[in-house]
Design an enzyme around this catalytic site. Structure first.
Site, PDB file in Angstrom:
ATOM      1  N   ASP A  19       0.824  -1.203   0.000  1.00 36.87           N
ATOM      2  CA  ASP A  19       0.000   0.000   0.000  1.00 36.87           C
ATOM      3  C   ASP A  19       0.864   1.261   0.000  1.00 36.87           C
ATOM      4  O   ASP A  19       1.958   1.277   0.568  1.00 36.87           O
ATOM      5  CB  ASP A  19      -0.903  -0.009   1.245  1.00 36.87           C
ATOM      6  N   GLY A  20       0.338   2.311  -0.634  1.00 35.55           N
ATOM      7  CA  GLY A  20       0.987   3.618  -0.577  1.00 35.55           C
ATOM      8  C   GLY A  20       1.598   4.096  -1.876  1.00 35.55           C
ATOM      9  O   GLY A  20       2.178   5.186  -1.918  1.00 35.55           O
ATOM     10  N   ARG A  23      -0.148   7.498  -3.016  1.00 37.55           N
ATOM     11  CA  ARG A  23       0.183   8.622  -2.132  1.00 37.55           C
ATOM     12  C   ARG A  23       1.654   9.007  -2.268  1.00 37.55           C
ATOM     13  O   ARG A  23       2.018  10.194  -2.201  1.00 37.55           O
ATOM     14  CB  ARG A  23      -0.149   8.263  -0.679  1.00 37.55           C
ATOM     15  N   ASN A  67     -10.522  -2.967  -6.775  1.00 41.09           N
ATOM     16  CA  ASN A  67      -9.739  -2.023  -7.577  1.00 41.09           C
ATOM     17  C   ASN A  67     -10.295  -1.834  -8.986  1.00 41.09           C
ATOM     18  O   ASN A  67      -9.926  -0.874  -9.683  1.00 41.09           O
ATOM     19  CB  ASN A  67      -8.286  -2.476  -7.685  1.00 41.09           C
TER      20      ASN A  67
END
Length: 256
Positions: A19-20, A23, A67
């Site tokens: 994850d990430g 961002r 997703n």
């Protein structure tokens, strides 16, 4: 910091929620696809390190069934990255076998073909198995397993002989369900890692992680490196895995 690991207690199966990426890219003023590209580099690093440490199974949450609700251009970029990453010779260089789990029929035909080719090409590799969860969700997987079991029960009730390998309702156990999951070919994860600072499981291997050790970190996936992996494993090794038993029972079994 150099985390000293006990080579005798390396988790045999590590599952990761990567994850990430988005961002990470946004904080750098880039498109989200740039973060996914950087995430592929992290996959290469961690795959090599896991092989070196002696991990036997590495399962990576790459693309969930949820997703599919993302913008079309991001999905297209992600599918392109799947194809690009599978061209990498990291599998052969590290003697890694490739497997995929998930509702792959929803994937573009060229992606399905490439996944199949990579599985076949790496089938004889023995150092580690890298499993990619692609178009995957645990609720989808469990639902699919139940459908398969119900189909077998209906065949039995239609007077199909038990000799043919079918099952009756009374025969359904936890092992029955496990055998019908897409992960039936490997052990359950010892350690689940989630990067990116979120503290949830996100529909990932819900059945399989019943007794897995969980590790969450704030590091975005593109920045997750060998030291971060060793830090997660060190945390795992600092814990006592009791599987429902008391601490005294575990210590007694260890001593004996």
């Amino acid at each position: 910091m150099n985390y000293k690991l006990d080579k005798a207690r390396i988790p045999q199966h590590i599952a990761i929620i990567m994850d990430g990426n988005g961002r990470w890219a946004t904080e750098r003023g880039k498109e989200r696809s740039y973060g996914h590209q950087a995430g592929v580099e992290a996959v290469r690093r961690i795959t090599s390190e896991c092989t070196r440490l002696g991990v036997k199974y590495l399962t990576l949450y790459t693309f969930s069934t949820e997703n599919w609700n993302r913008p079309a251009d991001e999905i297209s970029a992600l599918m392109g990255l799947v194809l690009t990453s599978l061209e990498d010779e990291i599998f052969m260089k590290n003697n890694v076998r490739f497997r995929v789990i998930g509702d792959t029929k929803r994937l573009p035909d060229n992606v399905q073909q490439k996944l199949h080719e990579t599985e076949e090409h790496t089938a004889q590799n023995t150092a580690m198995t890298m499993v990619v969860a692609l178009s995957y969700s645990s609720r989808w997987e469990i639902t699919n397993a139940v459908r398969e079991i119900v189909a077998e029960v209906r065949e039995n009730n239609g007077l199909k002989s038990l000799i043919d390998g079918g099952i009756w309702p009374k025969d359904i156990t936890e092992e029955t369900i496990s055998k019908h999951l897409t992960t039936a070919f490997m052990p359950d994860p010892d350690l689940l890692i989630r990067t990116g600072g979120e503290l949830r499981i996100s529909n990932y291997l819900l059945w399989q992680i019943a007794y897995s050790e969980l590790y969450f970190c704030d590091t975005y996936w593109p920045d997750f490196d060998e030291e971060e992996l060793r830090k997660a494993i060190a945390s795992y090794q600092s814990r006592q895995r009791r599987f429902g038993k008391t601490e005294a029972q575990v210590e007694e079994e260890t001593e004996s």
